[in-house]
Each structure stands twice: as C-alpha cells, then as structure tokens.
Design a protein around this motif. Sequence first.
Motif, mmCIF file in Angstrom:
data_model
loop_
_atom_site.group_PDB
_atom_site.id
_atom_site.type_symbol
_atom_site.label_atom_id
_atom_site.label_comp_id
_atom_site.label_asym_id
_atom_site.label_seq_id
_atom_site.Cartn_x
_atom_site.Cartn_y
_atom_site.Cartn_z
ATOM 1 N N HIS A 87 0.840 -1.198 0.000
ATOM 2 C CA HIS A 87 0.000 0.000 0.000
ATOM 3 C C HIS A 87 0.873 1.246 0.000
ATOM 4 O O HIS A 87 2.059 1.198 0.332
ATOM 5 C CB HIS A 87 -0.910 0.019 1.236
ATOM 6 N N ARG A 91 -3.069 4.000 -2.849
ATOM 7 C CA ARG A 91 -3.382 2.709 -3.469
ATOM 8 C C ARG A 91 -3.136 1.578 -2.491
ATOM 9 O O ARG A 91 -2.347 1.704 -1.573
ATOM 10 C CB ARG A 91 -2.468 2.457 -4.683
ATOM 11 N N HIS A 93 -2.806 -2.952 -2.639
ATOM 12 C CA HIS A 93 -2.716 -4.205 -3.405
ATOM 13 C C HIS A 93 -3.256 -5.306 -2.496
ATOM 14 O O HIS A 93 -2.760 -5.496 -1.396
ATOM 15 C CB HIS A 93 -1.244 -4.419 -3.763
ATOM 16 N N THR A 94 -4.289 -5.998 -2.955
ATOM 17 C CA THR A 94 -4.911 -7.045 -2.155
ATOM 18 C C THR A 94 -4.796 -8.400 -2.844
ATOM 19 O O THR A 94 -4.637 -8.491 -4.062
ATOM 20 C CB THR A 94 -6.406 -6.767 -1.904
ATOM 21 N N GLU A 110 -6.505 -11.160 -7.276
ATOM 22 C CA GLU A 110 -5.469 -10.209 -6.890
ATOM 23 C C GLU A 110 -5.802 -8.870 -7.519
ATOM 24 O O GLU A 110 -6.092 -8.801 -8.719
ATOM 25 C CB GLU A 110 -4.110 -10.706 -7.373
ATOM 26 N N LEU A 112 -5.546 -4.285 -7.530
ATOM 27 C CA LEU A 112 -5.001 -2.985 -7.170
ATOM 28 C C LEU A 112 -6.173 -2.024 -7.078
ATOM 29 O O LEU A 112 -6.955 -1.891 -8.034
ATOM 30 C CB LEU A 112 -3.999 -2.494 -8.218
#
Length: 163
Positions: A87, A91, A93-94, A110, A112
């Motif tokens: 992060h 933003r 990212h997961t 996955e 963003l």
Amino acid sequence: MTENGLFVSSFLEVEKGWIDYNNHLNMGYYTVVFDRASDELWDWIGFGERYVAETNHTTFAAEFHVRYLREVKLGDRLYSRIRIIDHDEKRFHTFQELYHEDGWLSATGEGLTLHVDLGGPKVAPMPENIQSRIRAMAEANAKLPPPEGLGRSVGLRRKVASG
C-alpha cells in the motif's frame, strides 16, 4: 472479522442467475463474489456508502486478476480471506482466496485499488485514520507466508528445446 491477520468475509451464496450453461458459476460472477467480500473489508477499514456521502471520496478497482481453481455450483456457500500485500497513501494491493464452506480453495483474486476524489475524479491520498488501518493490516499480513499465485501473470508456458 479477522483470522491470523487475514480479513474473513461472511458466507456468500451462489445465486441462480450466476450459473452458466455449463451448470457452474460463470467466470464473471467470481468477480462479483470477490467484490461483495471486498465491500465487507472496505466497511471494516472505513470506506463504504457513508464514507462516500460524507467525503465525496471512494475506491475504484484499477486491476483485478482471477485464477479459477475449482468449480462451484448453485447454492454453494463461499467466503473470502483477504490480505493486503502492499500500500501507499493512494493505493493498495490485495490478494483474496475464495473458499467453499467445506474448506477447499475455489479461486484467487489479486487486485489494485485506488482511492479516488470524485470531484475530479482523480486519485487522492486516503485520510490518516484509514491509512493507519490499512498499514496495521498490511503489517500483520506481512508476517504470513506469501500466498500461492501472488503476482502470477497470464501466458503459455513453453518448453525450451535442448540441443
């Protein structure tokens, strides 16, 4: 709710309109399930309808990559485990794992996500209280082994001829 630092969604049931002519969950609806699970995390972090109404800011998906691992069918109940990989102030990212209620992994997603000022619209920094929740979750998630499939790209694998 969290489990070992991962956010765990409630159960989400596969609906009749999501089933395709192959009698399983259509590929597009995996994203719907992932999105509904993400909405639960967003509420936990502090995003959601109220946040949008009060701040005129929201989140937009910039990218999302699904891996389909095992089919699910009408009426199956699924839940998602979500982690924050990385992060910054604008933003995050997961990585999500979608599990059947019987415990097997059906898919991964996955993504963003961008924090957006709707007045632009333009990408904008998140408020500090939200950044601190994301940071705390990311720090807890960093202690876990990387998930299988993280950062995977799409393409054909070709064997190189030796000779």
